[in-house]
Scaffold this motif. Sequence first.
Motif, PDB file in Angstrom:
ATOM      1  N   LYS A  95      -8.462   0.297  -2.499  1.00 45.62           N
ATOM      2  CA  LYS A  95      -8.639   1.507  -2.327  1.00 45.62           C
ATOM      3  C   LYS A  95      -8.326   2.519  -1.150  1.00 45.62           C
ATOM      4  CE  LYS A  95     -12.528   2.042  -4.324  1.00 45.62           C
ATOM      5  NZ  LYS A  95     -12.849   3.055  -5.411  1.00 45.62           N
ATOM      6  N   LEU A  96      -7.417   2.394  -0.442  1.00 47.83           N
ATOM      7  CA  LEU A  96      -7.483   3.016   0.779  1.00 47.83           C
ATOM      8  C   LEU A  96      -5.876   4.341   0.582  1.00 47.83           C
ATOM      9  CD1 LEU A  96      -6.830   3.570   3.524  1.00 47.83           C
ATOM     10  CD2 LEU A  96      -4.704   1.708   3.751  1.00 47.83           C
ATOM     11  N   LYS A  97      -6.098   5.127   0.473  1.00 46.19           N
ATOM     12  CA  LYS A  97      -5.281   6.133   0.392  1.00 46.19           C
ATOM     13  C   LYS A  97      -4.887   7.030   1.441  1.00 46.19           C
ATOM     14  CE  LYS A  97      -7.149   6.292  -3.886  1.00 46.19           C
ATOM     15  NZ  LYS A  97      -6.564   4.949  -4.823  1.00 46.19           N
ATOM     16  N   LEU A  98      -3.494   6.358   1.083  1.00 44.06           N
ATOM     17  CA  LEU A  98      -2.436   7.125   1.961  1.00 44.06           C
ATOM     18  C   LEU A  98      -2.141   8.794   1.083  1.00 44.06           C
ATOM     19  CD1 LEU A  98      -0.853   4.392   3.290  1.00 44.06           C
ATOM     20  CD2 LEU A  98      -2.168   5.339   4.713  1.00 44.06           C
TER      21      LEU A  98
ATOM     22  N   ILE B 220       0.798  -1.363  -0.119  1.00 42.18           N
ATOM     23  CA  ILE B 220      -0.015   0.151   0.287  1.00 42.18           C
ATOM     24  C   ILE B 220       0.642   1.380  -0.360  1.00 42.18           C
ATOM     25  CG2 ILE B 220      -1.925   1.310   1.631  1.00 42.18           C
ATOM     26  CD1 ILE B 220      -2.456  -1.690   2.559  1.00 42.18           C
TER      27      ILE B 220
ATOM     28  N   ILE C 242      -8.829  -2.041   1.935  1.00 45.53           N
ATOM     29  CA  ILE C 242      -7.429  -1.392   2.447  1.00 45.53           C
ATOM     30  C   ILE C 242      -6.210  -1.978   0.976  1.00 45.53           C
ATOM     31  CG2 ILE C 242      -5.602  -2.269   4.069  1.00 45.53           C
ATOM     32  CD1 ILE C 242      -7.857  -2.583   5.870  1.00 45.53           C
TER      33      ILE C 242
ATOM     34  N   ALA D  12      -7.066   6.630   8.121  1.00 47.32           N
ATOM     35  CA  ALA D  12      -7.034   6.170   6.315  1.00 47.32           C
ATOM     36  C   ALA D  12      -8.065   4.992   6.109  1.00 47.32           C
ATOM     37  CB  ALA D  12      -5.813   6.587   5.782  1.00 47.32           C
ATOM     38  N   ILE D  13      -8.198   3.997   7.275  1.00 48.57           N
ATOM     39  CA  ILE D  13      -8.247   2.921   7.388  1.00 48.57           C
ATOM     40  C   ILE D  13      -9.665   2.949   7.138  1.00 48.57           C
ATOM     41  CG2 ILE D  13      -8.826   0.711   7.931  1.00 48.57           C
ATOM     42  CD1 ILE D  13      -5.820   0.671   8.478  1.00 48.57           C
ATOM     43  N   ASN D  14     -10.258   3.462   8.419  1.00 54.18           N
ATOM     44  CA  ASN D  14     -11.821   3.905   8.655  1.00 54.18           C
ATOM     45  C   ASN D  14     -12.539   4.368   8.004  1.00 54.18           C
ATOM     46  OD1 ASN D  14     -11.882   2.606  11.590  1.00 54.18           O
ATOM     47  ND2 ASN D  14     -10.777   4.536  12.490  1.00 54.18           N
ATOM     48  N   SER D  15     -11.503   5.541   7.091  1.00 55.27           N
ATOM     49  CA  SER D  15     -12.632   5.904   6.386  1.00 55.27           C
ATOM     50  C   SER D  15     -12.918   5.357   5.039  1.00 55.27           C
ATOM     51  CB  SER D  15     -11.449   7.431   6.192  1.00 55.27           C
ATOM     52  OG  SER D  15     -11.860   8.417   6.808  1.00 55.27           O
ATOM     53  N   CYS D  16     -11.733   4.903   4.697  1.00 56.87           N
ATOM     54  CA  CYS D  16     -12.090   3.788   2.935  1.00 56.87           C
ATOM     55  C   CYS D  16     -12.752   3.307   3.781  1.00 56.87           C
ATOM     56  CB  CYS D  16     -10.187   3.035   3.084  1.00 56.87           C
ATOM     57  SG  CYS D  16      -9.879   1.621   1.919  1.00 56.87           S
TER      58      CYS D  16
END
Length: 179
Positions: free
Chosen positions: A58-61, A38, A55, A82-86
């Motif tokens: 789609k997870l955007k960091l 990621i 995760i 970020a994980i929660n939002s995703c």
Amino acid sequence: MTCVVGLIDSGKVWLGADRAGTIEEHFRILSLCKVFRIGCFIAGGRGSARALQLIQYKLKLRQSKTPLEVNTKYMATKFIGAINSCLKKEDGSMAGEGVENAWLVGYNRGNNPLLYHIQGDFSVFPISDFAAIGTGDKIALGVLYATQGKPPEERITLALEAAEYYIGTVRKPFDILCL
């Protein structure tokens, strides 16, 4: 179900996992890799396949031109945020809610490898040597302890093979990543 292992060795962080899974009540060998990159991190998880896929894909960091200042505070706030939002954005709730999820996440800041164990409640624990999650975790931890001093890829393979031998829900093929 599953076994994901991680370790720090010679300035690098390593993760490995099996490919066993269930589809409804059927046991299968999946094409889904449980360890993946990621951005500048490597991660592996157990629990909800949906949460793992979100995760992974789609997870955007936040991207930065300078290396991130990754530490426990960063992981417990920005990374977990970020994980929660995703998960909430993509599923409208927590993907795999009610499923016991856990992740191992690695980061290497210029020969300074970091390994974190993230529990299902999003608690973040820094790991200084090695860790394992999933149904094969206890067996894998014993092997990782007993094989200290051996090459990291060999340690991970032996840990996963021992978990596969004793746990019916851990199966080859194994995937191993290094950062």
